[in-house]
Design a protein around this motif. Structure first.
Motif, PDB file in Angstrom:
ATOM      1  N   GLU A  76       0.869  -1.175   0.000  1.00  0.00           N
ATOM      2  CA  GLU A  76       0.000   0.000   0.000  1.00  0.00           C
ATOM      3  C   GLU A  76       0.909   1.230   0.000  1.00  0.00           C
ATOM      4  O   GLU A  76       2.051   1.163   0.478  1.00  0.00           O
ATOM      5  N   PRO A  77       0.434   2.339  -0.516  1.00  0.00           N
ATOM      6  CA  PRO A  77       1.297   3.524  -0.624  1.00  0.00           C
ATOM      7  C   PRO A  77       1.986   3.917   0.691  1.00  0.00           C
ATOM      8  O   PRO A  77       3.160   4.301   0.687  1.00  0.00           O
ATOM      9  N   ASP A  78       1.283   3.806   1.818  1.00  0.00           N
ATOM     10  CA  ASP A  78       1.889   4.206   3.094  1.00  0.00           C
ATOM     11  C   ASP A  78       2.912   3.186   3.597  1.00  0.00           C
ATOM     12  O   ASP A  78       3.699   3.484   4.493  1.00  0.00           O
ATOM     13  N   GLN A  79       2.933   1.989   3.017  1.00  0.00           N
ATOM     14  CA  GLN A  79       3.882   0.964   3.443  1.00  0.00           C
ATOM     15  C   GLN A  79       5.224   1.088   2.726  1.00  0.00           C
ATOM     16  O   GLN A  79       6.255   0.670   3.254  1.00  0.00           O
TER      17      GLN A  79
ATOM     18  N   LYS B 123       8.142   2.503   4.581  1.00  0.00           N
ATOM     19  CA  LYS B 123       8.530   1.605   5.677  1.00  0.00           C
ATOM     20  C   LYS B 123       9.426   0.491   5.153  1.00  0.00           C
ATOM     21  O   LYS B 123      10.445   0.169   5.758  1.00  0.00           O
TER      22      LYS B 123
END
Length: 68
Positions: A13-16, A19
């Motif tokens: 996912e974009p927010d991952q 990370k």
């Protein structure tokens, strides 16, 4: 334990993505001095394998969102 979830591809996912990149970058920062300061041998290979395993396991935690 949800075997189906563990062995399913989890597209990032974009927010991952940052990370994953942070973990990969930190692993690379550790791996480089190991290679630069140890002789090529079974122990060096094992050390790099363990860094790689740690990064992969951390990335799995992100992909599975902590749900094993």
């Amino acid at each position: 334990m949800n075997i189906e979830n563990i062995f399913t591809y989890h597209a990032p996912e974009p927010d991952q993505i940052p990370k994953y990149e942070a973990i990969r970058g930190a692993a690379k920062l550790l791996a480089k001095p190991i290679v630069d300061n140890t002789p090529p041998c079974a122990d060096q290979t094992a050390a790099i394998r363990k860094v790689r395993e740690a990064a992969f396991t951390a990335n799995a935690a992100i992909a599975l969102k902590g749900q094993l």
